[in-house]
Design a protein around this motif. Sequence first.
Motif, PDB file in Angstrom:
ATOM      1  N   SER A 127       0.820  -1.406  -0.190  1.00  0.00           N
ATOM      2  CA  SER A 127       0.154   0.128   0.065  1.00  0.00           C
ATOM      3  C   SER A 127       0.993   1.170  -0.100  1.00  0.00           C
ATOM      4  CB  SER A 127      -0.917  -0.135   1.280  1.00  0.00           C
ATOM      5  OG  SER A 127      -2.134  -1.150   1.170  1.00  0.00           O
ATOM      6  N   GLU A 128       2.005   1.173   0.853  1.00  0.00           N
ATOM      7  CA  GLU A 128       2.778   2.327   0.826  1.00  0.00           C
ATOM      8  C   GLU A 128       3.335   2.699  -0.430  1.00  0.00           C
ATOM      9  OE1 GLU A 128       7.113   4.125   3.117  1.00  0.00           O
ATOM     10  OE2 GLU A 128       6.223   1.904   3.613  1.00  0.00           O
ATOM     11  N   TYR A 129       3.836   1.804  -1.212  1.00  0.00           N
ATOM     12  CA  TYR A 129       4.437   2.027  -2.318  1.00  0.00           C
ATOM     13  C   TYR A 129       3.489   2.124  -3.470  1.00  0.00           C
ATOM     14  CZ  TYR A 129       8.687   1.935  -0.163  1.00  0.00           C
ATOM     15  OH  TYR A 129       9.998   2.316   0.681  1.00  0.00           O
ATOM     16  N   GLY A 130       2.142   2.016  -3.422  1.00  0.00           N
ATOM     17  CA  GLY A 130       1.241   2.009  -4.467  1.00  0.00           C
ATOM     18  C   GLY A 130       1.165   1.122  -5.394  1.00  0.00           C
ATOM     19  N   ILE A 131       1.506  -0.197  -4.913  1.00  0.00           N
ATOM     20  CA  ILE A 131       1.365  -1.424  -5.760  1.00  0.00           C
ATOM     21  C   ILE A 131       0.122  -2.102  -5.994  1.00  0.00           C
ATOM     22  CG2 ILE A 131       2.447  -3.921  -6.294  1.00  0.00           C
ATOM     23  CD1 ILE A 131       4.563  -1.626  -6.214  1.00  0.00           C
ATOM     24  N   PRO A 132      -0.402  -1.958  -7.106  1.00  0.00           N
ATOM     25  CA  PRO A 132      -1.869  -2.333  -7.178  1.00  0.00           C
ATOM     26  C   PRO A 132      -1.868  -3.847  -6.806  1.00  0.00           C
ATOM     27  CG  PRO A 132      -1.393  -1.484  -9.275  1.00  0.00           C
ATOM     28  CD  PRO A 132      -0.062  -1.484  -8.290  1.00  0.00           C
ATOM     29  N   THR A 133      -2.884  -4.201  -5.879  1.00  0.00           N
ATOM     30  CA  THR A 133      -3.012  -5.357  -5.090  1.00  0.00           C
ATOM     31  C   THR A 133      -4.500  -5.873  -5.316  1.00  0.00           C
ATOM     32  OG1 THR A 133      -1.180  -4.835  -3.591  1.00  0.00           O
ATOM     33  CG2 THR A 133      -2.462  -6.607  -2.867  1.00  0.00           C
ATOM     34  N   ALA A 134      -4.493  -7.243  -5.390  1.00  0.00           N
ATOM     35  CA  ALA A 134      -5.814  -7.851  -5.578  1.00  0.00           C
ATOM     36  C   ALA A 134      -5.910  -8.873  -4.374  1.00  0.00           C
ATOM     37  CB  ALA A 134      -6.269  -8.371  -7.057  1.00  0.00           C
ATOM     38  N   LEU A 135      -6.996  -9.258  -3.894  1.00  0.00           N
ATOM     39  CA  LEU A 135      -7.256 -10.461  -3.094  1.00  0.00           C
ATOM     40  C   LEU A 135      -7.886 -11.469  -4.165  1.00  0.00           C
ATOM     41  CD1 LEU A 135      -6.949 -11.541  -0.211  1.00  0.00           C
ATOM     42  CD2 LEU A 135      -9.325 -10.892   0.134  1.00  0.00           C
ATOM     43  N   VAL A 136      -7.406 -12.746  -4.230  1.00  0.00           N
ATOM     44  CA  VAL A 136      -8.079 -13.599  -5.148  1.00  0.00           C
ATOM     45  C   VAL A 136      -8.317 -14.947  -4.442  1.00  0.00           C
ATOM     46  CG1 VAL A 136      -7.870 -14.800  -7.459  1.00  0.00           C
ATOM     47  CG2 VAL A 136      -6.771 -12.457  -7.214  1.00  0.00           C
ATOM     48  N   SER A 137      -9.445 -15.255  -4.182  1.00  0.00           N
ATOM     49  CA  SER A 137      -9.668 -16.499  -3.228  1.00  0.00           C
ATOM     50  C   SER A 137     -10.804 -17.320  -3.743  1.00  0.00           C
ATOM     51  CB  SER A 137     -10.315 -15.998  -1.996  1.00  0.00           C
ATOM     52  OG  SER A 137     -10.631 -17.092  -1.062  1.00  0.00           O
ATOM     53  N   ALA A 138     -10.716 -18.783  -3.616  1.00  0.00           N
ATOM     54  CA  ALA A 138     -12.026 -19.490  -3.885  1.00  0.00           C
ATOM     55  C   ALA A 138     -13.063 -19.392  -3.141  1.00  0.00           C
ATOM     56  CB  ALA A 138     -11.320 -21.053  -3.871  1.00  0.00           C
ATOM     57  N   GLY A 162     -14.547 -16.988  -5.170  1.00  0.00           N
ATOM     58  CA  GLY A 162     -14.547 -18.122  -6.033  1.00  0.00           C
ATOM     59  C   GLY A 162     -16.069 -18.272  -6.692  1.00  0.00           C
ATOM     60  N   ASP A 163     -17.263 -17.597  -6.030  1.00  0.00           N
ATOM     61  CA  ASP A 163     -18.381 -17.731  -6.598  1.00  0.00           C
ATOM     62  C   ASP A 163     -18.727 -16.689  -7.747  1.00  0.00           C
ATOM     63  OD1 ASP A 163     -18.570 -15.676  -4.659  1.00  0.00           O
ATOM     64  OD2 ASP A 163     -20.634 -16.331  -3.828  1.00  0.00           O
ATOM     65  N   GLU A 164     -17.865 -15.814  -8.109  1.00  0.00           N
ATOM     66  CA  GLU A 164     -17.898 -14.703  -8.999  1.00  0.00           C
ATOM     67  C   GLU A 164     -17.531 -14.881 -10.515  1.00  0.00           C
ATOM     68  OE1 GLU A 164     -17.882 -11.275  -5.968  1.00  0.00           O
ATOM     69  OE2 GLU A 164     -16.310 -11.597  -7.095  1.00  0.00           O
ATOM     70  N   VAL A 165     -16.701 -16.147 -10.538  1.00  0.00           N
ATOM     71  CA  VAL A 165     -15.995 -16.535 -11.768  1.00  0.00           C
ATOM     72  C   VAL A 165     -16.641 -17.914 -12.363  1.00  0.00           C
ATOM     73  CG1 VAL A 165     -13.710 -15.350 -11.456  1.00  0.00           C
ATOM     74  CG2 VAL A 165     -14.224 -17.546 -10.634  1.00  0.00           C
ATOM     75  N   PRO A 166     -16.770 -18.061 -13.622  1.00  0.00           N
ATOM     76  CA  PRO A 166     -17.302 -19.247 -14.307  1.00  0.00           C
ATOM     77  C   PRO A 166     -16.510 -20.556 -13.605  1.00  0.00           C
ATOM     78  CG  PRO A 166     -16.947 -17.703 -16.154  1.00  0.00           C
ATOM     79  CD  PRO A 166     -16.388 -17.184 -14.802  1.00  0.00           C
ATOM     80  N   ARG A 167     -15.290 -20.335 -13.602  1.00  0.00           N
ATOM     81  CA  ARG A 167     -14.572 -21.653 -12.959  1.00  0.00           C
ATOM     82  C   ARG A 167     -13.528 -20.990 -12.155  1.00  0.00           C
ATOM     83  NH1 ARG A 167     -11.824 -24.111 -18.078  1.00  0.00           N
ATOM     84  NH2 ARG A 167     -10.974 -22.212 -18.135  1.00  0.00           N
ATOM     85  N   THR A 168     -13.314 -21.510 -11.052  1.00  0.00           N
ATOM     86  CA  THR A 168     -12.435 -21.009 -10.015  1.00  0.00           C
ATOM     87  C   THR A 168     -11.111 -21.830  -9.803  1.00  0.00           C
ATOM     88  OG1 THR A 168     -12.228 -20.349  -7.568  1.00  0.00           O
ATOM     89  CG2 THR A 168     -13.445 -22.225  -7.910  1.00  0.00           C
ATOM     90  N   LYS A 169     -10.371 -21.924  -9.147  1.00  0.00           N
ATOM     91  CA  LYS A 169      -9.192 -22.363  -8.965  1.00  0.00           C
ATOM     92  C   LYS A 169      -9.448 -23.969  -8.860  1.00  0.00           C
ATOM     93  CE  LYS A 169      -7.269 -18.935  -5.989  1.00  0.00           C
ATOM     94  NZ  LYS A 169      -6.789 -18.427  -4.634  1.00  0.00           N
ATOM     95  N   PRO A 170      -8.618 -24.887  -9.735  1.00  0.00           N
ATOM     96  CA  PRO A 170      -7.078 -24.600 -10.138  1.00  0.00           C
ATOM     97  C   PRO A 170      -7.366 -23.909 -11.700  1.00  0.00           C
ATOM     98  CG  PRO A 170      -7.940 -26.955 -10.540  1.00  0.00           C
ATOM     99  CD  PRO A 170      -9.256 -26.092  -9.611  1.00  0.00           C
TER     100      PRO A 170
END
Length: 246
Positions: A127-138, A162-170
């Motif tokens: 956050s301090e260095y402004g790196i775009p960050t995403a939380l990606v979870s099943a 995980g319930d927002e994509v057609p196919r989640t991990k893997p």
Amino acid sequence: MTSTVPARGTLSQALGSGRPHKPRTAERSALQAVFLDMDGTLVDTEGFWWDIEVEVFASLGHTLDDSWRHVVVGGPMTRSAGFLLEATGADIPLAELTALLNDGFEERIADTLPLMPGAARLLAELSEYGIPTALVSASHRRIIDRVLTSLGPQHFALSVAGDEVPRTKPHPDPYLAASVGLGVDPLRCAVVEDTATGVASAEAAGCHVVAVPSVAPIEAAARRTVVPSLEAVDLAFLHGLMTEVR
């Protein structure tokens, strides 16, 4: 129950706007964004899920074999619950079972939500260095929003459930969706994951993976670096992974 404190952006919000989020990193930087898994990577909750699964199936009159834990870890709820239904023969619809498991998890994290060592420091640095960050979870959206209240939604430009994509991990879909949502090239993104399922998803999307094994060992490979904990990961480390991309 869904939290009233959302992430800075959800997948549907990012894609529904008709244009991807513009990353704040400099164009000269090979590292465009960082994607982080949730359970077992940022929060020490993989054990919570197994305990809840054991409790729910005990209430249904079934005992789970401890060896199954390695099968269900890191995967989508439908896969994990489906496997346990088939293995035990429990008489309960899949939708009802997943609701019970999510309810149990929400009750468990209402009391405590331990972070993995190094997680708070890493999020603060990104956050301090402004790196775009995403939380990606099943995990499902209802669970992600609850966890974000503890992690701090301000640390994430986007979250993918995980319930927002057609196919989640893997499958690669979650990380490809995060890349589109942030307007970045997955080849220039670093992913931090703790399970083989998550690693497979990130690598299928073309990302460079930092594996922090939680339950089962993960071997190093091309574009995959294995570390003992998040305490070994900082921004300089992540930039270093991108050297080959240049």
